[in-house]
Design a protein around this motif. Structure first.
Motif, PDB file in Angstrom:
ATOM      1  N   TRP A 131       0.829  -1.201   0.000  1.00  0.00           N
ATOM      2  CA  TRP A 131       0.000   0.000   0.000  1.00  0.00           C
ATOM      3  C   TRP A 131       0.866   1.255   0.000  1.00  0.00           C
ATOM      4  O   TRP A 131       0.597   2.224  -0.713  1.00  0.00           O
ATOM      5  N   HIS A 132       1.919   1.250   0.789  1.00  0.00           N
ATOM      6  CA  HIS A 132       2.760   2.442   0.918  1.00  0.00           C
ATOM      7  C   HIS A 132       3.843   2.541  -0.154  1.00  0.00           C
ATOM      8  O   HIS A 132       4.473   3.597  -0.297  1.00  0.00           O
ATOM      9  N   ALA A 133       4.071   1.474  -0.905  1.00  0.00           N
ATOM     10  CA  ALA A 133       5.160   1.459  -1.887  1.00  0.00           C
ATOM     11  C   ALA A 133       5.071   2.597  -2.908  1.00  0.00           C
ATOM     12  O   ALA A 133       6.090   3.264  -3.173  1.00  0.00           O
ATOM     13  N   PRO A 134       3.902   2.870  -3.522  1.00  0.00           N
ATOM     14  CA  PRO A 134       3.856   3.977  -4.503  1.00  0.00           C
ATOM     15  C   PRO A 134       4.240   5.319  -3.902  1.00  0.00           C
ATOM     16  O   PRO A 134       4.867   6.148  -4.579  1.00  0.00           O
ATOM     17  N   PHE A 135       3.886   5.542  -2.637  1.00  0.00           N
ATOM     18  CA  PHE A 135       4.208   6.817  -1.997  1.00  0.00           C
ATOM     19  C   PHE A 135       5.688   6.886  -1.621  1.00  0.00           C
ATOM     20  O   PHE A 135       6.281   7.959  -1.577  1.00  0.00           O
ATOM     21  N   ALA A 136       6.283   5.720  -1.345  1.00  0.00           N
ATOM     22  CA  ALA A 136       7.698   5.674  -0.968  1.00  0.00           C
ATOM     23  C   ALA A 136       8.616   5.881  -2.167  1.00  0.00           C
ATOM     24  O   ALA A 136       9.816   6.117  -2.001  1.00  0.00           O
ATOM     25  N   LEU A 137       8.076   5.779  -3.382  1.00  0.00           N
ATOM     26  CA  LEU A 137       8.883   6.027  -4.580  1.00  0.00           C
ATOM     27  C   LEU A 137       9.284   7.497  -4.689  1.00  0.00           C
ATOM     28  O   LEU A 137      10.266   7.836  -5.346  1.00  0.00           O
ATOM     29  N   LEU A 138       8.520   8.361  -4.027  1.00  0.00           N
ATOM     30  CA  LEU A 138       8.769   9.795  -4.069  1.00  0.00           C
ATOM     31  C   LEU A 138       9.574  10.214  -2.853  1.00  0.00           C
ATOM     32  O   LEU A 138       9.842   9.415  -1.957  1.00  0.00           O
ATOM     33  N   ASN A 139       9.977  11.478  -2.801  1.00  0.00           N
ATOM     34  CA  ASN A 139      10.639  11.950  -1.589  1.00  0.00           C
ATOM     35  C   ASN A 139       9.625  11.956  -0.451  1.00  0.00           C
ATOM     36  O   ASN A 139       8.416  11.996  -0.684  1.00  0.00           O
ATOM     37  N   GLU A 179      -6.817  11.710  13.068  1.00  0.00           N
ATOM     38  CA  GLU A 179      -6.394  10.314  12.965  1.00  0.00           C
ATOM     39  C   GLU A 179      -6.404   9.778  11.539  1.00  0.00           C
ATOM     40  O   GLU A 179      -5.568   8.957  11.181  1.00  0.00           O
ATOM     41  N   ASN A 180      -7.355  10.226  10.736  1.00  0.00           N
ATOM     42  CA  ASN A 180      -7.526   9.649   9.408  1.00  0.00           C
ATOM     43  C   ASN A 180      -6.790  10.386   8.311  1.00  0.00           C
ATOM     44  O   ASN A 180      -6.259   9.771   7.397  1.00  0.00           O
ATOM     45  N   ILE A 181      -6.779  11.712   8.392  1.00  0.00           N
ATOM     46  CA  ILE A 181      -6.164  12.513   7.332  1.00  0.00           C
ATOM     47  C   ILE A 181      -4.764  12.970   7.719  1.00  0.00           C
ATOM     48  O   ILE A 181      -3.784  12.656   7.034  1.00  0.00           O
ATOM     49  N   SER A 182      -4.650  13.694   8.822  1.00  0.00           N
ATOM     50  CA  SER A 182      -3.352  14.228   9.229  1.00  0.00           C
ATOM     51  C   SER A 182      -2.346  13.121   9.524  1.00  0.00           C
ATOM     52  O   SER A 182      -1.195  13.173   9.088  1.00  0.00           O
ATOM     53  N   SER A 183      -2.771  12.087  10.259  1.00  0.00           N
ATOM     54  CA  SER A 183      -1.850  11.020  10.652  1.00  0.00           C
ATOM     55  C   SER A 183      -1.810   9.862   9.668  1.00  0.00           C
ATOM     56  O   SER A 183      -0.875   9.066   9.693  1.00  0.00           O
ATOM     57  N   ALA A 184      -2.829   9.732   8.814  1.00  0.00           N
ATOM     58  CA  ALA A 184      -2.870   8.709   7.757  1.00  0.00           C
ATOM     59  C   ALA A 184      -2.621   7.303   8.281  1.00  0.00           C
ATOM     60  O   ALA A 184      -1.818   6.548   7.740  1.00  0.00           O
ATOM     61  N   HIS A 185      -3.338   6.934   9.338  1.00  0.00           N
ATOM     62  CA  HIS A 185      -3.135   5.612   9.937  1.00  0.00           C
ATOM     63  C   HIS A 185      -3.655   4.494   9.044  1.00  0.00           C
ATOM     64  O   HIS A 185      -4.652   4.629   8.343  1.00  0.00           O
ATOM     65  N   LEU A 186      -2.974   3.358   9.107  1.00  0.00           N
ATOM     66  CA  LEU A 186      -3.378   2.180   8.357  1.00  0.00           C
ATOM     67  C   LEU A 186      -4.749   1.660   8.790  1.00  0.00           C
ATOM     68  O   LEU A 186      -5.490   1.090   7.986  1.00  0.00           O
ATOM     69  N   ASP A 187      -5.076   1.853  10.066  1.00  0.00           N
ATOM     70  CA  ASP A 187      -6.340   1.343  10.600  1.00  0.00           C
ATOM     71  C   ASP A 187      -7.537   1.901   9.840  1.00  0.00           C
ATOM     72  O   ASP A 187      -8.528   1.198   9.623  1.00  0.00           O
ATOM     73  N   PHE A 188      -7.445   3.147   9.448  1.00  0.00           N
ATOM     74  CA  PHE A 188      -8.543   3.794   8.748  1.00  0.00           C
ATOM     75  C   PHE A 188      -8.800   3.122   7.402  1.00  0.00           C
ATOM     76  O   PHE A 188      -9.950   2.811   7.048  1.00  0.00           O
ATOM     77  N   ILE A 189      -7.736   2.883   6.648  1.00  0.00           N
ATOM     78  CA  ILE A 189      -7.879   2.232   5.349  1.00  0.00           C
ATOM     79  C   ILE A 189      -8.375   0.805   5.516  1.00  0.00           C
ATOM     80  O   ILE A 189      -9.240   0.337   4.770  1.00  0.00           O
ATOM     81  N   ALA A 190      -7.858   0.107   6.509  1.00  0.00           N
ATOM     82  CA  ALA A 190      -8.213  -1.296   6.715  1.00  0.00           C
ATOM     83  C   ALA A 190      -9.697  -1.464   7.038  1.00  0.00           C
ATOM     84  O   ALA A 190     -10.378  -2.313   6.447  1.00  0.00           O
ATOM     85  N   ILE A 191     -10.209  -0.675   7.979  1.00  0.00           N
ATOM     86  CA  ILE A 191     -11.614  -0.820   8.364  1.00  0.00           C
ATOM     87  C   ILE A 191     -12.530  -0.286   7.269  1.00  0.00           C
ATOM     88  O   ILE A 191     -13.638  -0.793   7.064  1.00  0.00           O
TER      89      ILE A 191
END
Length: 403
Positions: A131-139, A179-191
């Motif tokens: 999930w995070h791989a595309p975002f990690a391609l950037l700075n 919790e969902n936008i500023s911190s971008a937690h995985l829990d939000f996407i998962a649920i």
């Protein structure tokens, strides 16, 4: 009014992050955030009749999101770990076998010093890294901002279909922003994925994706196996159980998870009380068995809808868990709010008192009591409702007196 409160909440969150920004593990500003949110809730309740709709016009929503993501989240360092592990994977290393400390001089990462537990390998399941791989391609800065934007789009979708009264939705604004936008937690996407595919009629896909992002996604397996999915195709239950169990087994057998779980203790409730009497290992085993029995029990309740059962299962698990972070409230609150359960707003807001741990260790016990008290109120209230002996919590003011 909803438009204005959304922007106001975004400004307040950003101002808090600016005033209490932390760049190491010594976080602060916890009690200020939780008290501000509680005051916000009281103001919303007092003006609930003026909140006609919780719908937010897109321009206002965009303004609020931009304000909220200007500053990196205070009291958080998980986002550094998210993108670090994805970058490790892209560099053809296994995040499960190598810790950040071992790759410090091999993999370039601007904010390495802010990674939590740098001596421990990954504790996240495989899909989290993908999930995070595309975002990690950037700075880092650009990748993280894009991750926040994606989360904000999903949050907008959730706000648009929540079957809840308008004032309750407005009361969730600071939580969604923090919790969902500023911190971008995985829990939000998962649920979200779990509920989204449940609504589409494919709950087994939701469970697999949810478990692949966060291990907590395994909890609804038993409930779904005995309800929705069994009526469509009983053979999918076998596949669901096998793959979900494999993901969990794979993750918990990794060296990082084993080491991390030994110190997995933060803002505990019942867990801490029992551990005073017996040792830590025995406490975890006893409470784990209690959770399994409870999930099996509520799975057989026919009077409750599937999402209510899932909400109750997560609430019970979190109440007994050795760790109760505020963002874990997403797991029991989102299923409840999606089916119009207004009562869950109180434990959602009170969960933020867990942050008292940050910067106020001398009164952390107060945070534990406040954050855990209303989640038990919610669990008991749901059981009373199912037994048709529920107290009248329909009026917001009565909610506070009922406590």
């Amino acid at each position: 009014m909803s438009n204005v409160l959304w922007v106001v909440a975004a400004i307040a969150i950003s101002l808090h992050n600016y005033l209490f920004a932390s760049f190491d593990s010594n976080f602060n500003g916890g009690i200020e955030y939780s008290l501000a949110y509680f005051i916000y809730l009281l103001l919303v309740v007092a003006n609930r009749y003026k909140v006609i709709s919780h719908a937010i016009k897109l321009p206002y929503y965009i303004v609020g999101v931009i304000i909220a993501i200007i500053f990196s989240p205070a009291m958080e360092n998980d986002h550094y770990r998210y993108l670090w592990e994805a970058k490790v994977l892209l560099n053809q290393f296994s995040p499960y076998l190598t810790s950040p400390a071992e790759l410090k001089d091999t993999v370039s990462f601007k904010f390495y010093d802010r990674i939590g537990f740098p001596w421990i390998p990954s504790v996240y399941p495989p899909l989290a890294h993908l999930w995070h791989a595309p975002f990690a391609l950037l700075n880092f800065e650009l990748g993280f901002k894009l991750l926040q934007i994606i989360n904000s789009l999903i949050a907008y979708k959730i706000l648009s279909y929540m079957k809840i009264t308008s004032w309750v939705a407005v009361a969730t604004f600071p939580f969604i922003l923090k919790e969902n936008i500023s911190s971008a937690h995985l829990d939000f996407i998962a649920i979200f994925l779990l509920i989204f595919f449940m609504r589409k009629g494919y709950p087994f896909i939701g469970v697999l994706l949810s478990t692949g992002l966060k291990l907590l996604g395994i909890i609804p397996t038993v409930i779904l196996t005995g309800s929705i999915s069994s009526r469509r195709n009983p053979y999918l239950n076998i596949v669901l159980l096998f793959i979900s169990s494999f993901i969990v087994s794979f993750t918990i057998t990794q060296p990082g998870f084993k080491e991390f779980s030994q110190n997995w203790l933060w803002n505990p409730g019942i867990h801490q009380l029992i551990s005073f009497v017996i040792n830590e290992s025995s406490t975890k085993i006893i409470l784990a068995c209690m959770v399994v029995v409870y999930v099996l029990m509520i799975s057989s309740i026919r009077r409750a809808c599937t999402q209510t059962k899932i909400s109750m299962a997560f609430a019970f698990f979190i109440a007994l868990s050795p760790v109760y972070n505020s963002w874990y409230a997403i797991w029991f609150s989102l299923p409840a709010l999606a089916v119009g359960n207004n009562r869950v707003i109180l434990p959602l807001v009170f969960s933020t008192f867990a942050y008292i741990n940050f910067g106020h260790q001398d009164i952390r016990m107060i945070g534990q009591v406040l954050s855990h008290s209303t989640i038990w109120w919610y669990i008991i209230g749901e059981h009373l409702k199912l037994q048709k002996k529920q107290l009248d919590f329909s009026h917001p003011v009565k909610v506070f007196f009922a406590l």
